[in-house]
Scaffold this active site. Structure first.
Site, mmCIF file in Angstrom:
data_model
loop_
_atom_site.group_PDB
_atom_site.id
_atom_site.type_symbol
_atom_site.label_atom_id
_atom_site.label_comp_id
_atom_site.label_asym_id
_atom_site.label_seq_id
_atom_site.Cartn_x
_atom_site.Cartn_y
_atom_site.Cartn_z
ATOM 1 N N HIS A 241 -76.485 62.349 41.955
ATOM 2 C CA HIS A 241 -75.662 62.330 40.756
ATOM 3 C C HIS A 241 -76.462 61.922 39.506
ATOM 4 O O HIS A 241 -76.648 62.702 38.590
ATOM 5 C CB HIS A 241 -74.499 61.345 40.938
HETATM 6 O O1 RIB Z 1 -69.680 59.489 41.106
HETATM 7 C C1 RIB Z 1 -71.047 59.195 41.097
HETATM 8 C C2 RIB Z 1 -71.352 58.112 40.130
HETATM 9 O O2 RIB Z 1 -70.699 56.922 40.528
HETATM 10 C C3 RIB Z 1 -72.854 57.746 40.083
HETATM 11 O O3 RIB Z 1 -73.193 57.304 38.803
HETATM 12 C C4 RIB Z 1 -72.961 56.637 41.077
HETATM 13 O O4 RIB Z 1 -74.044 55.735 40.764
HETATM 14 C C5 RIB Z 1 -71.651 55.924 40.882
HETATM 15 O O5 RIB Z 1 -71.805 55.039 39.804
#
Ligand code: RIB
Ligand code: CA
Length: 312
Positions: A241
């Site tokens: 992500h």
């Molecule tokens: O949904 C993914 C996000 O949520 C990323 O930033 C992960 O680190 C969590 O914070």
């Protein structure tokens, strides 16, 4: 010519990988890291960010602690995906250096307002609490910033913390609404694109074959995430992500973006934090927000390996 960048984050395993990606990239001059409560509490996200910059040999980069809770809603963490420490099963010691003096919100304002308009980019990798407050405290901030690259939201992919919401937006929907409605140039990397950038076993092996402590630490973090992902959703590789917005800042050609009007649900108990991503724009409508729809996943990992090669 490198671009100045501030990274606001909640480390967090994928935040850690994103920080290594940024710190090893000559295209980016990381001015500061600011931390926010999110995946784990603020004390841990701030400790983890300091550990990561020190492991990258960049203990000189100031880490400013920010908000310890969302603007309005009750805090919600995601320790189940990041481990109790926030850095998986990484054996951690205490960082050598303390957090930088000054709250993250004020540091964001001071760093941006002291530099030419549009010269400082911002990556937001967690709940947007710090940035929303900074925009309220300094109304000129949104117009002074360069590009804002955000990890958050979901359109066709559905949610990862509820049926309809992605964690970063769900964790502080009111802050997300402020930032996405600020008129600043915001590029949003939601689950639609991050779910296409998976840390498969082959890619983890490629990272593990990369020299240096940062590469070894990254491979360990990715192995941890892979175990969690396999147990939780049966997927062979965790989505990367937070590295996605960083990779775009370094190599925009690795991603496909579309202009979109992006709104956040802030009232419905059922769909709180959902992002309504609208590509059907009115005649002449030119939103300041764009949504990432595709990525070249392998080249994102090649970029990560290249960054890690440059780190100790
Ligand atoms: O949904 C993914 C996000 O949520 C990323 O930033 C992960 O680190 C969590 O914070
Ligand atoms: Ca994060």
């Amino acid at each position: 010519m490198s671009r100045s960048l501030i990274i606001d984050c909640d480390p967090g395993v994928d935040d850690a990988v994103a920080l290594f990606l940024a710190l090893g990239a000559p295209e980016l001059d990381v001015l500061a890291v600011t931390t926010v409560a999110g995946n784990v509490g603020l004390d841990l996200t701030t400790r983890n960010a300091r550990l990561i910059v020190e492991r990258a040999g960049r203990g000189d980069i100031p880490v400013h602690a920010g908000c310890d809770r969302p603007l309005v809603r009750a805090p919600v963490e995601a320790g189940e995906f990041h481990g109790a420490s926030g850095l998986g099963d990484w054996a951690v010691a205490e960082p050598a250096r303390p957090p930088a003096p000054g709250h993250a919100v004020q540091a964001l304002i001071d760093l941006v307002m002291a530099r030419p308009e549009g010269s400082v980019d911002l990556a937001i990798l967690g709940p947007m609490t710090n940035v929303a407050l900074a925009m309220r405290l300094e109304p000129r901030l949104a117009g002074r910033l360069g590009r804002i690259a955000v990890m958050g939201g979901a359109r066709s992919a559905g949610g990862n913390i509820t049926a309809s919401a992605e964690y970063n937006i769900f964790a502080d929907p009111h802050a997300a609404a402020v930032v996405l409605g600020s008129g600043a140039e915001v590029i949003v990397f939601g689950l639609d694109v991050t779910h296409a950038v998976l840390a498969t076993p082959e890619r983890i092996e490629m990272i593990r074959a990369t020299s240096g402590d940062a590469a070894a630490a990254t491979a360990d973090l990715l192995d941890f995430s892979a175990r969690i992902e396999r147990a939780a959703v049966g997927r062979a590789g965790a989505p990367m992500h937070d590295p996605c917005p960083i990779a775009w800042l370094i190599r925009p050609e690795l991603f496909e973006l579309r202009p979109a009007r992006i709104a956040v649900e802030t009232t419905s108990p059922l769909t709180l934090g959902a992002t309504a991503v609208e590509f059907r724009l009115g005649q002449g409508e030119a939103p300041s927000t764009r949504w990432a729809v595709a990525a070249d996943a392998q080249r994102v990992f090649d970029l990560l390996a290249t960054s890690l090669e440059r780190l100790p």
